[in-house]
Design a protein around this motif. Structure first.
Motif, PDB file in Angstrom:
ATOM      1  N   PHE A   1      -8.146   8.770  -0.671  1.00 44.22           N
ATOM      2  CA  PHE A   1      -8.374   7.917  -0.583  1.00 44.22           C
ATOM      3  C   PHE A   1      -8.024   7.344  -0.995  1.00 44.22           C
ATOM      4  CE2 PHE A   1     -12.288  11.925   0.336  1.00 44.22           C
ATOM      5  CZ  PHE A   1     -12.305  10.965   1.564  1.00 44.22           C
ATOM      6  N   ILE A   2      -7.895   6.072  -0.809  1.00 48.01           N
ATOM      7  CA  ILE A   2      -6.525   4.707  -1.884  1.00 48.01           C
ATOM      8  C   ILE A   2      -7.583   3.789  -1.780  1.00 48.01           C
ATOM      9  CG2 ILE A   2      -4.929   3.850  -1.611  1.00 48.01           C
ATOM     10  CD1 ILE A   2      -3.823   5.926  -0.352  1.00 48.01           C
TER      11      ILE A   2
ATOM     12  N   PHE B   1      -8.466  -2.822   2.244  1.00 48.93           N
ATOM     13  CA  PHE B   1      -8.681  -2.726   3.118  1.00 48.93           C
ATOM     14  C   PHE B   1     -10.123  -2.329   2.837  1.00 48.93           C
ATOM     15  CE2 PHE B   1     -10.726   1.622   5.406  1.00 48.93           C
ATOM     16  CZ  PHE B   1     -10.257   1.398   6.092  1.00 48.93           C
ATOM     17  N   PHE B   2     -10.563  -2.681   1.807  1.00 48.96           N
ATOM     18  CA  PHE B   2     -12.636  -3.096   1.812  1.00 48.96           C
ATOM     19  C   PHE B   2     -12.695  -4.658   1.410  1.00 48.96           C
ATOM     20  CE2 PHE B   2     -11.840   1.713   0.945  1.00 48.96           C
ATOM     21  CZ  PHE B   2     -12.787   2.221   2.110  1.00 48.96           C
ATOM     22  N   ALA B   3     -11.347  -5.255   1.450  1.00 47.58           N
ATOM     23  CA  ALA B   3     -11.674  -7.055   1.065  1.00 47.58           C
ATOM     24  C   ALA B   3     -12.502  -7.227   1.762  1.00 47.58           C
ATOM     25  CB  ALA B   3     -10.329  -7.775   1.208  1.00 47.58           C
TER      26      ALA B   3
ATOM     27  N   GLY C   1       0.688  -1.112  -0.379  1.00 49.74           N
ATOM     28  CA  GLY C   1       0.081   0.238  -0.017  1.00 49.74           C
ATOM     29  C   GLY C   1       1.133   1.153  -0.168  1.00 49.74           C
ATOM     30  N   ILE C   2       0.715   2.168   0.553  1.00 53.62           N
ATOM     31  CA  ILE C   2       1.045   3.466   0.506  1.00 53.62           C
ATOM     32  C   ILE C   2       2.082   3.322   1.525  1.00 53.62           C
ATOM     33  CG2 ILE C   2      -1.281   4.718   0.325  1.00 53.62           C
ATOM     34  CD1 ILE C   2      -0.971   5.398   3.314  1.00 53.62           C
TER      35      ILE C   2
ATOM     36  N   SER D   1      -3.694   7.134  -5.726  1.00 47.46           N
ATOM     37  CA  SER D   1      -3.076   5.716  -6.118  1.00 47.46           C
ATOM     38  C   SER D   1      -2.339   5.479  -4.871  1.00 47.46           C
ATOM     39  CB  SER D   1      -2.090   6.267  -7.215  1.00 47.46           C
ATOM     40  OG  SER D   1      -0.635   6.858  -7.128  1.00 47.46           O
ATOM     41  N   ASN D   2      -2.049   4.768  -4.528  1.00 51.05           N
ATOM     42  CA  ASN D   2      -0.661   4.532  -2.880  1.00 51.05           C
ATOM     43  C   ASN D   2       0.427   5.718  -3.058  1.00 51.05           C
ATOM     44  OD1 ASN D   2      -2.295   1.972  -2.292  1.00 51.05           O
ATOM     45  ND2 ASN D   2      -1.730   0.857  -4.061  1.00 51.05           N
ATOM     46  N   GLU D   3       0.813   5.907  -4.545  1.00 54.80           N
ATOM     47  CA  GLU D   3       2.247   6.189  -4.199  1.00 54.80           C
ATOM     48  C   GLU D   3       1.708   7.300  -3.881  1.00 54.80           C
ATOM     49  OE1 GLU D   3       6.036   7.355  -6.143  1.00 54.80           O
ATOM     50  OE2 GLU D   3       4.580   5.911  -7.258  1.00 54.80           O
TER      51      GLU D   3
END
Length: 327
Positions: free
Chosen positions: A230-231, A236-238, A33-34, A264-266
């Motif tokens: 908002f990524i 996270f929402f799995a 992720g981030i 995006s994550n970046e």
């Protein structure tokens, strides 16, 4: 080198030579992720980065990918710039935020490895989960997003040098704590789709309160909290997307929301990097949002009386579980 719709460029942040100016960072959840991109840029900027995680194999695989990507990006840099930019180091350290004894043990190990810590990034977190209690007796989101971070930080404070920084990744969802919730509440109520967010909000709001008080108690350490944006393309929402039948509707909603409002994550890592590396000193205890914009957090998270209540409650709860000398 970087393309983004955000007015931020990591290349403009300072670079360090790890031989002449050794900078050490510890980040939780830095293998995906981030966190992955936060580690990537710290590594490119010359930091010795300890990636804290539960699974050695997952972190090891992430380190391999990080090194490949770092070398790819360095191959695009002109030689004059390359001569002033140095790669740092990437290391694994085991920290299981769902096990407070492990957190305690890991801080002792880290202090044997390093005598100074320049940057602590409290990045790992969970949310939107069904109700659950950890082996330590805390609601799973509250322990992962706050309690374990509190214990980890308090134990590492003695080696965070003057001018060091502590960064807490919160969420815009902390604003769902409309009034100071009783920290003994676990919101084990139905429907979970609603009350999971109150559990999450209480944890993230507590983290911001913690940064506020740390900034007062330790003015020589910069303590910031932030909302990365908002990524939507993470796990996270799995839980919601895997619900039979209804999961497909959640998936479509998250995709559409992410298309219009997501990053995006970046891009999500940029605000963390700005708080971590920018030589501009913001007011201690500040709160930031996407791209490094300075804003106010919620009224509850800003209230020092509420923050003090949360601090005292946390100390007492940890003392009940055998963790002493934390204040």
């Amino acid at each position: 080198m970087f393309s983004s719709n955000l007015d931020f460029n990591p290349d403009e942040l300072p670079y360090y030579n790890p031989i002449k100016d050794r900078k050490v960072a510890l980040i939780t959840g830095g293998n995906s992720g981030i966190g992955f991109y936060t580690v990537l840029h710290l590594y490119l900027h010359g930091f010795i980065v300890y990636i804290a995680g539960r699974n050695f194999n997952k972190v090891s695989q992430a380190i391999k990918k990080l090194k490949i990507e770092a070398n790819r990006r360095r191959s695009l840099i002109v030689e004059n710039d390359l001569n002033s930019r140095f790669l740092g180091e990437l290391k694994f350290i085991e920290i299981d935020l769902l096990n407070l004894l492990n957190v305690e043990k890991s801080t002792k190990i880290f202090k044997q490895l390093e005598s100074n810590l320049n940057l602590l990034i409290l990045n790992a977190g969970v949310g939107a989960l069904p109700f659950g209690i950890t082996s330590d007796g805390f609601e799973i989101q509250f322990q992962t997003n706050f309690i374990s971070n509190f214990l980890l930080t308090q134990r590492l404070l003695p080696i965070i040098n003057n001018g060091g920084r502590i960064i807490y990744i919160s969420s815009i969802a902390h604003r769902l704590e409309f009034f100071q919730f009783d920290r003994n509440w676990n919101f084990n109520l139905k429907p979970n789709i609603i009350f999971t967010w109150f559990r999450y909000a209480m944890a993230k709001s507590s983290g911001i309160q913690y940064m506020k008080l740390l900034s007062i108690k330790y003015p020589n350490i910069l303590c910031y909290s932030l909302h990365p944006g908002f990524i939507m393309n993470t796990n996270f929402f799995a839980y919601w997307t895997r619900i039979p039948f209804f999961g497909i509707f959640f998936w479509f909603f998250f995709q559409i929301f992410g298309w219009f409002f997501g990053c995006s994550n970046e891009e999500g890592s940029f605000v963390t990097l700005n708080c971590s590396l920018n030589k501009k000193i913001y007011k201690n205890g500040s709160y930031f949002t996407t791209g490094g914009k300075l804003i106010n957090s919620s009224r509850i998270s800003n209230d020092l009386n509420y923050a003090t209540d949360t601090w005292i409650w946390t100390i007492k709860e940890l003392e009940k579980r055998g963790f002493k000398n934390l204040d």
